[in-house]
Design an enzyme around this catalytic site. Sequence first.
Site, PDB file in Angstrom:
ATOM      1  N   ASP A  52       0.844  -1.203   0.000  1.00 43.70           N
ATOM      2  CA  ASP A  52       0.000   0.000   0.000  1.00 43.70           C
ATOM      3  C   ASP A  52       0.879   1.253   0.000  1.00 43.70           C
ATOM      4  O   ASP A  52       0.376   2.379  -0.043  1.00 43.70           O
ATOM      5  CB  ASP A  52      -1.015  -0.007   1.147  1.00 43.70           C
ATOM      6  CG  ASP A  52      -0.371  -0.123   2.513  1.00 43.70           C
ATOM      7  OD1 ASP A  52       0.866  -0.232   2.595  1.00 43.70           O
ATOM      8  OD2 ASP A  52      -1.120  -0.119   3.523  1.00 43.70           O
ATOM      9  N   LYS A 121      -1.496  -9.413   2.776  1.00 46.75           N
ATOM     10  CA  LYS A 121      -0.762  -8.988   3.979  1.00 46.75           C
ATOM     11  C   LYS A 121      -1.634  -8.019   4.773  1.00 46.75           C
ATOM     12  O   LYS A 121      -2.264  -7.139   4.192  1.00 46.75           O
ATOM     13  CB  LYS A 121       0.566  -8.340   3.591  1.00 46.75           C
ATOM     14  CG  LYS A 121       1.351  -7.761   4.784  1.00 46.75           C
ATOM     15  CD  LYS A 121       2.816  -7.518   4.479  1.00 46.75           C
ATOM     16  CE  LYS A 121       3.124  -6.220   3.810  1.00 46.75           C
ATOM     17  NZ  LYS A 121       2.708  -5.015   4.548  1.00 46.75           N
ATOM     18  N   GLU A 123      -1.744  -5.607   8.520  1.00 48.59           N
ATOM     19  CA  GLU A 123      -0.952  -5.014   9.591  1.00 48.59           C
ATOM     20  C   GLU A 123      -1.627  -5.244  10.939  1.00 48.59           C
ATOM     21  O   GLU A 123      -2.815  -4.937  11.087  1.00 48.59           O
ATOM     22  CB  GLU A 123      -0.777  -3.507   9.362  1.00 48.59           C
ATOM     23  CG  GLU A 123       0.038  -3.179   8.120  1.00 48.59           C
ATOM     24  CD  GLU A 123       0.257  -1.681   7.933  1.00 48.59           C
ATOM     25  OE1 GLU A 123      -0.116  -0.888   8.823  1.00 48.59           O
ATOM     26  OE2 GLU A 123       0.812  -1.305   6.882  1.00 48.59           O
ATOM     27  N   GLU A 190       8.899  -4.471  10.604  1.00 50.57           N
ATOM     28  CA  GLU A 190       9.379  -3.191  10.073  1.00 50.57           C
ATOM     29  C   GLU A 190       9.954  -2.321  11.178  1.00 50.57           C
ATOM     30  O   GLU A 190       9.324  -2.081  12.212  1.00 50.57           O
ATOM     31  CB  GLU A 190       8.218  -2.459   9.359  1.00 50.57           C
ATOM     32  CG  GLU A 190       8.643  -1.125   8.785  1.00 50.57           C
ATOM     33  CD  GLU A 190       7.660  -0.545   7.769  1.00 50.57           C
ATOM     34  OE1 GLU A 190       6.688  -1.233   7.391  1.00 50.57           O
ATOM     35  OE2 GLU A 190       7.886   0.602   7.345  1.00 50.57           O
TER      36      GLU A 190
HETATM   37  O1  KIV Z   1       3.574  -1.178   1.652  1.00 51.83           O
HETATM   38  C1  KIV Z   1       4.750  -1.539   1.725  1.00 51.83           C
HETATM   39  O2  KIV Z   1       5.596  -1.183   0.884  1.00 51.83           O
HETATM   40  C2  KIV Z   1       5.144  -2.377   2.847  1.00 51.83           C
HETATM   41  C3  KIV Z   1       6.599  -2.639   3.022  1.00 51.83           C
HETATM   42  C4  KIV Z   1       7.255  -1.458   3.618  1.00 51.83           C
HETATM   43  C5  KIV Z   1       6.854  -3.867   3.815  1.00 51.83           C
HETATM   44  O3  KIV Z   1       4.326  -2.814   3.582  1.00 51.83           O
END
Ligand code: KIV
Length: 272
Positions: A52, A121, A123, A190
């Site tokens: 994102d 993915k 968070e 991260e």
């Molecule tokens: O959105 C993204 O680029 C990420 C990376 C920083 C892992 O989640």
Amino acid sequence: MSVQKRDVKVVTTHQLHNMKERGEKISMLTAYDYSMATILDAAGVDVLLVGDSASNVMAGHETTLPITLDQMIYHASSVVRGTKRAFVVVDMPFGSYQGNSSEALRSAIRIMKESGAHGVKLEGGAEIKDSIVRILSAGVPVMGHLGLTPQSIYKFGTYTVRAKEEAEAQKLIEDAQLLQELGCFAIVLEKIPSELAKKVAESLNIPIIGIGAGPHVDGQVLVVHDMLGINKEFKPRFLRRYADLHAIMTEAVQHYVQDVKSKDFPNESEAY
Ligand code: KIV
């Protein structure tokens, strides 16, 4: 009759797990469009993340919050069309999974159906447990993301290193353990201290992919625009630049403008 579209040996969650077991580091980069995906895939990147961060680097927003589910699906389907080997993971955008687990499942299914990607993915840890369980129960591979989670930037207030204090480090360890128990196939960590990332990577069986999390994890991820030097302003300590595309592209475009103005381009061999 089945149609074989990917003729090379493709990367699977099973292979990523085996890579961790045999100590082979996993390479992951972000990708948001077809042309870049073809280059990264052919260059051997194991995992392409339709991050994102497209909200920042593609759309120019200050944070990752504004990007929509439709926009993520558009980016993801472009990346999938350019990929033959890599495993393609798509970030579920802010607001598409936090409300409740039914909404999360609906969003994940839209991503998988409409883009052809291989996983999603999300968070967060315990607070999004129900959403993760629901998505996994539909057979969708889930990658976790802990530490600095940019969708929570207004809660953190800054993009500095996370989990330096004992209580936050302990919560991160417990969240990572929970994500593994739930069935996540990997976790991104991260911007956290190296020693904490090492502890998590050593205590879990699933691959831990770091960004600003030091060398003792199972793989690394970077935003492709940052590592290729397309963005000039973003210079965190963890970033290694492998090219200065900003300078190369600027020079090439200036050259083109000059050739057009001077009537050097096109010449006879470039005309019909
Ligand atoms: O959105 C993204 O680029 C990420 C990376 C920083 C892992 O989640």
